[in-house]
Design a protein around this motif. Structure first.
Motif, PDB file in Angstrom:
ATOM      1  N   ALA A   1       0.830  -1.218   0.000  1.00 42.04           N
ATOM      2  CA  ALA A   1       0.000   0.000   0.000  1.00 42.04           C
ATOM      3  C   ALA A   1       0.858   1.259   0.000  1.00 42.04           C
ATOM      4  O   ALA A   1       0.498   2.261  -0.619  1.00 42.04           O
TER       5      ALA A   1
ATOM      6  N   VAL B   1       4.453   1.306  -0.497  1.00 36.23           N
ATOM      7  CA  VAL B   1       5.839   1.100  -0.928  1.00 36.23           C
ATOM      8  C   VAL B   1       6.363   2.277  -1.752  1.00 36.23           C
ATOM      9  O   VAL B   1       7.559   2.585  -1.707  1.00 36.23           O
ATOM     10  N   ASN B   2       5.475   2.951  -2.474  1.00 39.61           N
ATOM     11  CA  ASN B   2       5.905   4.101  -3.282  1.00 39.61           C
ATOM     12  C   ASN B   2       5.547   5.438  -2.648  1.00 39.61           C
ATOM     13  O   ASN B   2       5.565   6.474  -3.326  1.00 39.61           O
TER      14      ASN B   2
ATOM     15  N   PRO C   1       6.764   6.784   0.873  1.00 40.48           N
ATOM     16  CA  PRO C   1       7.366   6.849   2.213  1.00 40.48           C
ATOM     17  C   PRO C   1       6.868   8.100   2.945  1.00 40.48           C
ATOM     18  O   PRO C   1       6.858   9.197   2.364  1.00 40.48           O
TER      19      PRO C   1
ATOM     20  N   ASP D   1       8.122   9.865   5.345  1.00 43.38           N
ATOM     21  CA  ASP D   1       9.073  10.957   5.575  1.00 43.38           C
ATOM     22  C   ASP D   1       9.142  11.884   4.360  1.00 43.38           C
ATOM     23  O   ASP D   1       9.164  13.106   4.495  1.00 43.38           O
ATOM     24  N   ARG D   2       9.139  11.307   3.169  1.00 43.30           N
ATOM     25  CA  ARG D   2       9.122  12.148   1.964  1.00 43.30           C
ATOM     26  C   ARG D   2       7.814  12.902   1.826  1.00 43.30           C
ATOM     27  O   ARG D   2       7.786  14.081   1.480  1.00 43.30           O
TER      28      ARG D   2
ATOM     29  N   ARG E   1      11.898   7.585  -4.817  1.00 40.29           N
ATOM     30  CA  ARG E   1      11.053   6.608  -4.118  1.00 40.29           C
ATOM     31  C   ARG E   1       9.588   6.682  -4.537  1.00 40.29           C
ATOM     32  O   ARG E   1       8.741   6.080  -3.891  1.00 40.29           O
ATOM     33  N   ARG E   2       9.292   7.385  -5.609  1.00 45.48           N
ATOM     34  CA  ARG E   2       7.892   7.529  -6.018  1.00 45.48           C
ATOM     35  C   ARG E   2       7.694   7.273  -7.516  1.00 45.48           C
ATOM     36  O   ARG E   2       6.812   7.858  -8.140  1.00 45.48           O
ATOM     37  N   TYR E   3       8.531   6.388  -8.090  1.00 43.46           N
ATOM     38  CA  TYR E   3       8.348   6.047  -9.499  1.00 43.46           C
ATOM     39  C   TYR E   3       7.455   4.813  -9.615  1.00 43.46           C
ATOM     40  O   TYR E   3       7.881   3.710  -9.282  1.00 43.46           O
ATOM     41  N   SER E   4       6.223   5.020 -10.050  1.00 46.95           N
ATOM     42  CA  SER E   4       5.314   3.882 -10.240  1.00 46.95           C
ATOM     43  C   SER E   4       4.417   4.168 -11.435  1.00 46.95           C
ATOM     44  O   SER E   4       4.180   5.326 -11.795  1.00 46.95           O
TER      45      SER E   4
ATOM     46  N   ASN F   1       1.678   6.505 -10.476  1.00 45.64           N
ATOM     47  CA  ASN F   1       2.065   7.915 -10.332  1.00 45.64           C
ATOM     48  C   ASN F   1       2.382   8.562 -11.683  1.00 45.64           C
ATOM     49  O   ASN F   1       1.975   9.706 -11.932  1.00 45.64           O
TER      50      ASN F   1
ATOM     51  N   THR G   1       8.852  -2.549  -7.898  1.00 47.78           N
ATOM     52  CA  THR G   1       7.972  -1.627  -7.176  1.00 47.78           C
ATOM     53  C   THR G   1       7.173  -0.742  -8.134  1.00 47.78           C
ATOM     54  O   THR G   1       6.066  -0.317  -7.810  1.00 47.78           O
TER      55      THR G   1
ATOM     56  N   ASN H   1       1.452  -2.417  -7.865  1.00 49.90           N
ATOM     57  CA  ASN H   1       0.015  -2.185  -7.688  1.00 49.90           C
ATOM     58  C   ASN H   1      -0.721  -2.002  -9.012  1.00 49.90           C
ATOM     59  O   ASN H   1      -1.840  -1.495  -9.036  1.00 49.90           O
TER      60      ASN H   1
END
Lengths: 315, 315
Positions: free
Chosen positions: A223, A225-226, A228, A230-231, B85-88, B91, B222, B226
């Motif tokens: 749910a 993983v992409n 985080p 903190d970001r 950390r947000r490459y999906s 997104n 990753t 989803n």
């Protein structure tokens, strides 16, 4: 038990005080209730993971005096579409971006409880420009609902073991449906947090309306993983109110009982402050996790007073 | 090498024939070029993973006679924002939903190459109602870019080993930056697919503009965890054109050389047909992966002829 079809085919629903509407957002049809005069500020309410929009029903009667209120079922909740293998913070959040654009059409204050509170922060960080005026994170599991959080303990030392029971005994889309077996397994669980989940003889109404795959996605970490935390918190763009309800630490095991620890609440505030955004913190050590349901008047007072401090909506 | 800041601070860019514009989508600022008369049908072009919008530059000159053309840099490409950390897929896709809503403002034909072609299918499935008229998947790695696909072999038997080299030798946001070491490691790789990636003495221009974390997200799975392709293809809502370029099977190792196998192309069509949506398939066994760059006239003919078969945009 066979895999249950998504709403509206499932015959599990009950009547509510406010009429429900549906809107097609592309991937899902989102179910929501709306109350209050359209000339009041817009307020968007996001339920906790195992809830539906009507967990806000008592509060909505009071909030309607101050706001034009929208309360939604997220994908996998209530009468909104179930989306197997697609439960993620980013997908929940982008459904809401579309809902604000297509159904509300003006800047909103967003308030969510538990996972809904994480999504309130998500919207502050990632919504389209100008959509969000401020975000209320009601006892939201910041960091603590992640598999590998930057700060403090993660989901498998928190609500995760309860979601694991959902996964194994209820199954994605209720494909297992062994409620009695789950209640029995919960009795044997060493995790105190499991006792905070409703394990009555019959599934509570809100859980009947819930796709247990939600829980699996949190237990397994997909749910978030992409996304985080903190970001996400470093990217919020609007004022934030964090409320922190009853919580404690088991002196023997170190288990954190509650939505998030003091350390995690502190770190969240520090990151938001560093982002240059105003953050308020209110501790309610006597309040239940879903204060909006158990104490609707108190919740309404807190939310209304804080929202009055926000700059007016642009435009 | 220190971690590189996101654009526009990186000084790696070169001039192009068409002017570039930027738009704030909330989380990212998206960079794009626009050409052609606004009274022509809208066309949205999505580059391949290691490309930027200007891989379409030669084709855009020709396409501009038929379309109002928008070519974009996705997050992590070109001058668009890097999002660690947000490459999906979800997104990337929702950035495009916002871009269509805010910058184009009317229904589009979308055409993407490689990962961009997967995103074209994503938009057909998951965009807001009425945004997409049709989707062209140019040699798109359907199933084959997934970690655990429903059909055929996955990313670690395809482009994955090249992305693994990016991860280890270039690093997220070029934090390692060991180009020479990567070229050397590529020479020793047992994977034939690695030879299809540009391993010149200096990084090619498009790779300088690319965040190598993209590659890691695909290698580690990753990016698509989803968004299973079998579910996505079952949910497409508009006509689809799949083009399939040069590919072969290594007779000794069984390695599939190319973007996707015949089996995978067949399964994709079958699922789309089952969804009740028209699907066309064109095989170009002599064409390079990015036909739009190597043969812009041929690409323009294929795209324009197919788009002419679509129902006109509503409204």
């Amino acid at each position: 038990m066979a895999v249950q079809p998504g709403p509206p085919a499932r015959d599990v629903f009950v009547p509510h005080a406010f009429p429900e509407n549906q809107i097609d957002l592309g991937e899902i049809v989102l179910n929501y209730a709306e109350v209050g005069a359209p000339d009041r500020p817009a307020l968007l309410l996001l339920p906790e993971q195992t809830g539906s929009w009507w967990s806000y029903e008592p509060a909505m009667r009071l909030l309607a005096e101050h706001f034009h209120v929208f309360a939604v079922d997220l994908r996998g909740q209530g009468r909104s579409t179930w989306t197997p293998r697609r439960y993620s913070l980013d997908n929940f959040g982008n459904d809401l971006v579309r809902f604000i654009a297509l159904a509300i059409g003006r800047p909103v204050v967003v308030a969510g409880c538990s996972s809904g509170g994480v999504l309130a922060a998500w919207l502050s960080a990632y919504a389209m420009p100008g959509q969000i005026r401020g975000a209320v994170c009601e006892d939201a599991p910041l960091f603590s609902s992640e598999l590998t959080p930057a700060h403090g303990t993660g989901v498998r030392q928190g609500a995760g073991p309860a979601f694991e029971l959902y996964r194994d005994h209820l199954g994605d889309q209720w494909s297992v449906g062994d409620w009695a077996g789950m209640v029995e397994a919960a009795r044997r669980s060493p995790h105190r947090m499991v006792r905070l989940f409703d394990m009555s003889d019959q599934p509570p109404q809100s859980l009947k309306e819930y796709d247990p795959e939600w829980g699996r996605a949190f237990f397994e970490g997909t749910a978030g993983v992409n996304c985080p935390h903190d970001r996400m918190l470093a990217q919020v763009k609007t004022p934030i109110l964090i409320t922190h309800h009853a919580h404690s630490t088991d002196p023997e095991t170190g288990e954190e009982i509650g939505a998030l620890s003091d350390l995690q609440a502190d770190r969240a505030q520090a990151i938001i402050r560093e982002a240059g955004v105003p953050v308020d913190y209110r501790s309610f050590p006597d309040a239940a996790h879903a204060m909006h349901t158990t104490e609707p008047a108190r919740y309404t007072d807190v939310l209304t007073a804080w929202a009055a401090t926000l700059p007016p909506a642009a435009g």
